[in-house]
Write a protein that holds these residues in place. Structure first.
Motif, PDB file in Angstrom:
ATOM      1  N   VAL A 203       0.852  -1.189   0.000  1.00 29.35           N
ATOM      2  CA  VAL A 203       0.000   0.000   0.000  1.00 29.35           C
ATOM      3  C   VAL A 203       0.890   1.243   0.000  1.00 29.35           C
ATOM      4  O   VAL A 203       1.770   1.409   0.847  1.00 29.35           O
ATOM      5  CB  VAL A 203      -0.951  -0.023   1.212  1.00 29.35           C
ATOM      6  N   GLU A 222      -7.538   1.993   5.481  1.00 31.31           N
ATOM      7  CA  GLU A 222      -8.305   0.908   6.094  1.00 31.31           C
ATOM      8  C   GLU A 222      -9.012   0.068   5.032  1.00 31.31           C
ATOM      9  O   GLU A 222      -9.021  -1.161   5.091  1.00 31.31           O
ATOM     10  CB  GLU A 222      -9.328   1.467   7.097  1.00 31.31           C
ATOM     11  N   TYR A 225      -6.662  -2.222   3.361  1.00 31.03           N
ATOM     12  CA  TYR A 225      -6.364  -3.376   4.213  1.00 31.03           C
ATOM     13  C   TYR A 225      -7.499  -4.402   4.131  1.00 31.03           C
ATOM     14  O   TYR A 225      -7.265  -5.608   4.021  1.00 31.03           O
ATOM     15  CB  TYR A 225      -6.111  -2.986   5.679  1.00 31.03           C
ATOM     16  N   GLN A 226      -8.738  -3.911   4.147  1.00 26.56           N
ATOM     17  CA  GLN A 226      -9.901  -4.802   4.072  1.00 26.56           C
ATOM     18  C   GLN A 226      -9.899  -5.601   2.770  1.00 26.56           C
ATOM     19  O   GLN A 226     -10.201  -6.790   2.762  1.00 26.56           O
ATOM     20  CB  GLN A 226     -11.204  -3.997   4.185  1.00 26.56           C
ATOM     21  N   SER A 228      -7.304  -6.412   0.960  1.00 20.92           N
ATOM     22  CA  SER A 228      -6.234  -7.406   0.974  1.00 20.92           C
ATOM     23  C   SER A 228      -6.621  -8.584   1.844  1.00 20.92           C
ATOM     24  O   SER A 228      -6.455  -9.740   1.446  1.00 20.92           O
ATOM     25  CB  SER A 228      -4.910  -6.784   1.427  1.00 20.92           C
ATOM     26  N   SER A 229      -7.153  -8.324   3.014  1.00 17.06           N
ATOM     27  CA  SER A 229      -7.466  -9.452   3.899  1.00 17.06           C
ATOM     28  C   SER A 229      -8.644 -10.248   3.358  1.00 17.06           C
ATOM     29  O   SER A 229      -8.648 -11.470   3.437  1.00 17.06           O
ATOM     30  CB  SER A 229      -7.669  -8.982   5.339  1.00 17.06           C
ATOM     31  N   ALA A 235      -0.729  -7.564   3.313  1.00 14.20           N
ATOM     32  CA  ALA A 235      -0.656  -6.129   3.027  1.00 14.20           C
ATOM     33  C   ALA A 235       0.557  -5.551   3.739  1.00 14.20           C
ATOM     34  O   ALA A 235       0.744  -5.777   4.933  1.00 14.20           O
ATOM     35  CB  ALA A 235      -1.920  -5.424   3.515  1.00 14.20           C
ATOM     36  N   ALA A 237       2.336  -1.898   4.536  1.00 12.89           N
ATOM     37  CA  ALA A 237       2.204  -0.436   4.466  1.00 12.89           C
ATOM     38  C   ALA A 237       3.588   0.155   4.253  1.00 12.89           C
ATOM     39  O   ALA A 237       4.517  -0.108   5.014  1.00 12.89           O
ATOM     40  CB  ALA A 237       1.573   0.100   5.751  1.00 12.89           C
ATOM     41  N   LEU A 249      -1.977   2.364  11.728  1.00 20.21           N
ATOM     42  CA  LEU A 249      -2.037   1.274  10.755  1.00 20.21           C
ATOM     43  C   LEU A 249      -2.327  -0.056  11.446  1.00 20.21           C
ATOM     44  O   LEU A 249      -3.115  -0.873  10.961  1.00 20.21           O
ATOM     45  CB  LEU A 249      -0.713   1.193   9.974  1.00 20.21           C
ATOM     46  N   GLY A 253      -5.573  -2.900  11.113  1.00 14.41           N
ATOM     47  CA  GLY A 253      -5.310  -4.282  10.717  1.00 14.41           C
ATOM     48  C   GLY A 253      -3.918  -4.604  10.196  1.00 14.41           C
ATOM     49  O   GLY A 253      -3.541  -5.773  10.154  1.00 14.41           O
ATOM     50  N   TYR A 254      -3.176  -3.600   9.774  1.00 17.52           N
ATOM     51  CA  TYR A 254      -1.854  -3.879   9.184  1.00 17.52           C
ATOM     52  C   TYR A 254      -0.923  -4.537  10.188  1.00 17.52           C
ATOM     53  O   TYR A 254      -0.851  -4.113  11.348  1.00 17.52           O
ATOM     54  CB  TYR A 254      -1.203  -2.584   8.673  1.00 17.52           C
TER      55      TYR A 254
END
Ligand code: C2E
Ligand code: MG
Ligand code: MG
Ligand code: MG
Length: 284
Positions: A203, A222, A225-226, A228-229, A235, A237, A249, A253-254
């Protein structure tokens, strides 16, 4: 006359144009000489895994130690090497150097060695018919397992599909991970995820820069991240410069972060837990 009649722009000689063409040729010749004279170096920037801030991976970044001009930024010579084709030879040298380096660290550091090295690959390299074979040879010669290598490609390099995407499938079949670099800055970032084999989204720093301010950037960081997961991708950063950014971050979730906060690219990073770890733990 013809050009004037059809309304096409008349090309005039201009000193600026001439200078730029001359500069391009001159720099190209210097890159050629630098390859022959061993003036390129590879440095490695940690990619840390939270919350322990273990160095899970490193990104290999090329440097030019110019005898007169000092350290030359890749931003100044990679585009030239891409245009004149020297990136193919330079890129293979970088790839081989990075594979050998991680194989060395694995041999000397054992558990402390990072799991993976990530190598930037230009569109021009990827589009060559035997790129995956070149990678396979670099792995075989260094003794590095394919699972210890990731290639970073940009969205523009794979946007048009074709041989570049064929190469990514071949690399994946070898066991090499694929990372999409500067993710979110291209024309069709999300669309690409439907057509291109990818394991890791990097990212872009632009979404990290203002992640601590309330507003669009935090929301986009955010959301990325969503995505990717949700797709089962890792992911990373990019460009994390402060503990506050790291914390923000982490909250959305990162778990994989890269940036000056954890370490600049250097020839021989310290893989013991960085100081940033304790600092981070007190924040979370
Ligand atoms: P990239 O692949 O997105 O690499 C990340 C760049 O961001 C690196 O710059 C890195 O030093 C810098 N960076 C990392 N953390 C931070 C941070 O916290 N703050 C700031 N301001 N910058 C940070 P670098 O090494 O100058 O490379 C620039 C670009 O040049 C790379 O962007 C990549 O596109 C290209 N490049 C570098 N090495 C290679 C290479 O070996 N092959 C190819 N094809 N391209 C390369
Ligand atoms: Mg990169
Ligand atoms: Mg990047
Ligand atoms: Mg970037």
């Amino acid at each position: 006359y013809a050009a004037k009649q059809t309304g096409e722009p008349v090309r005039r000689w201009s000193p600026a144009l001439d200078e730029r063409a001359g500069e391009f040729v001159r720099l190209g010749a210097e890159i050629r000489a630098a390859l022959d004279n061993d003036q390129f170096r590879v440095v490695y920037q940690p990619i840390v895994e939270l919350p322990a801030a273990r160095v899970a991976a490193v990104e290999a970044l090329v440097r030019w130690e110019h005898p007169v001009r000092g350290l030359v930024s890749p931003a100044a010579f990679i585009p030239v090497a891409e245009r004149n084709g020297l990136i193919v030879e330079l890129g293979e040298w970088i790839l081989r150097t990075a594979c050998r380096q991680l194989a060395d660290w694995r041999a000397t550091l054992g558990e402390l060695a990072p799991d993976r090295v990530s190598v930037n690959v230009s569109a021009r390299q990827l589009a060559r018919p035997h790129f995956a074979a070149t990678v396979a040879a670099a792995l075989a010669d260094s003794g590095l397992p394919a699972s210890c290598l990731a290639v970073e490609v940009t969205e523009t390099a794979v946007f048009e599909g074709g041989q570049a995407v064929v190469a990514l499938h071949e690399l994946r079949a070898l066991g090499v991970r694929i990372a999409l670099d500067d993710f979110g800055t291209g024309h069709s970032s999300l669309g690409l995820l439907q057509t291109v084999p990818v394991d890791i989204l990097k990212v872009d720093k632009s979404f990290v820069d203002n992640v601590t301010a309330a507003g669009r950037h935090a929301v986009i960081a955010e959301a990325l991240y969503q995505v990717s997961s949700g797709l089962g991708l890792a992911a990373v950063a990019e460009g994390v410069e402060t503990a506050e950014q790291a914390e923000a971050l982490y909250k959305v979730g990162y778990r994989l972060l890269q940036g000056y906060h954890y370490g600049r690219p250097v020839a021989d990073p310290d893989f013991a837990l960085p100081a940033a770890m304790s600092e981070f733990r007190t924040h979370v």
